[in-house]
Design an enzyme around this catalytic site. Structure first.
Site: not given
Ligand code: PAF
Length: 282
Positions: A36-37, A147, A153, A176
């Site tokens: 996903g990242h 994502g 968020q 993903v």
């Molecule tokens: O989605 C994340 O992994 C976290 O909430 C983020 C955006 C890196 C902020 O710490």
């Protein structure tokens, strides 16, 4: 890939790259990267001359009873994965530098943050918007990648960027999934084989709800009730919320219309998982 822990150094690098007219893409993460990242990273590398990723487990977005200390960490593995994808810089600041003694300033979006995940995690989004603002000031990106898996968020960060006139394009990337539909998450690694099987109830319930809306159901409360019942019927699942909300201020809808998000959060065993799907309803 260059590992940068010093915040001032990161700012100097970004300023120099921007002066060279390079577009900077930024992928903020808490590490322990999964596909996903990496999808966000790949998109940034494709779209921009420079990509910066950050790895920072942000303490202010965890509640006192949450898994900050146990949150999975593996920097060496993360660096290898980021290097393979062509990331230029990894910002890896110390907690003491991000939140030095005397730190007293927070960024808070005032709508949409006390519902869904915000209801059971009271200061979570305040921590997220604060750290994301700070990371933006450290990296000075032109574009930032988030994502859709963390749908609330993403919508809150978009609101913050718009409301505070941050000159950054927020790019949303689709969730993903494993082959059977389970959304990828760093927390999936906590699941036992039985829990992994049971976790599918979340995606299956979202899909079922999407189908009912596509077939014409518009009664928000009936759909919500059906989702709650489906999750409760899974013995290993403990429902946090099942909601259908508007995508502007995340208000729960009694009548389904417009751009919506169907969202579920549930504990599977002791692991809290979230997932959502987005729909445009006529
Ligand atoms: O989605 C994340 O992994 C976290 O909430 C983020 C955006 C890196 C902020 O710490």
């Amino acid at each position: 890939v260059k590992l940068i822990s010093n915040i001032t150094k990161m700012q100097e690098i970004s300023e120099a790259r921007a002066l060279e007219k390079k577009r900077i893409g930024f992928v903020p993460t808490m590490g322990y990267l999964h596909q996903g990242h990496l999808q966000l990273v790949e998109k940034s590398v494709a779209d921009n001359e420079i990509t910066v990723a950050s790895v920072f487990v942000n303490p202010t977005q965890f509640g006192p009873e949450e898994d900050y200390d146990e949150y999975p960490r593996d920097l060496d593995r993360d660096l290898d994965l980021l290097q393979e994808r062509g990331v230029d810089y990894v910002l890896y600041p110390d907690v003491e530098d991000v939140y030095p003694e005397g730190f007293a300033t927070y960024v808070q979006v005032e709508k949409g943050t006390d519902v869904l995940c915000g209801r059971s995690r009271p200061n979570h989004f305040k921590g997220v918007t604060t750290v994301v603002s700070k990371l933006f000031n450290m990296v000075k990106p032109h574009r930032a990648y988030f994502g859709q898996k963390d749908g609330q968020q993403l919508l809150i960060i978009r609101r913050m960027v718009q409301d505070l006139n941050m000159d950054i394009e927020v790019v949303a990337c689709p969730t993903v999934r494993e082959e059977d539909g389970l959304a990828l998450s760093s927390r999936n690694k906590y699941l036992s084989p039985e829990e992994r099987e049971a976790a599918l109830i979340i995606y299956n319930t979202l899909q079922k709800t999407r189908e009912r809306i596509e077939e014409g159901e518009r009664d928000g409360w009936a759909l919500k009730k059906a989702m709650e019942e489906a999750i409760k019927a899974e013995p290993l699942a403990n429902l946090d919320y099942a909601s259908i909300v508007s995508r502007d201020y995340l208000q729960e809808l009694s009548r389904i219309e417009g751009p919506i998000m169907i969202a579920i959060a549930a504990f599977i065993g002791s692991t809290r998982l979230i997932d959502n799907v987005w729909l445009e309803v006529e």
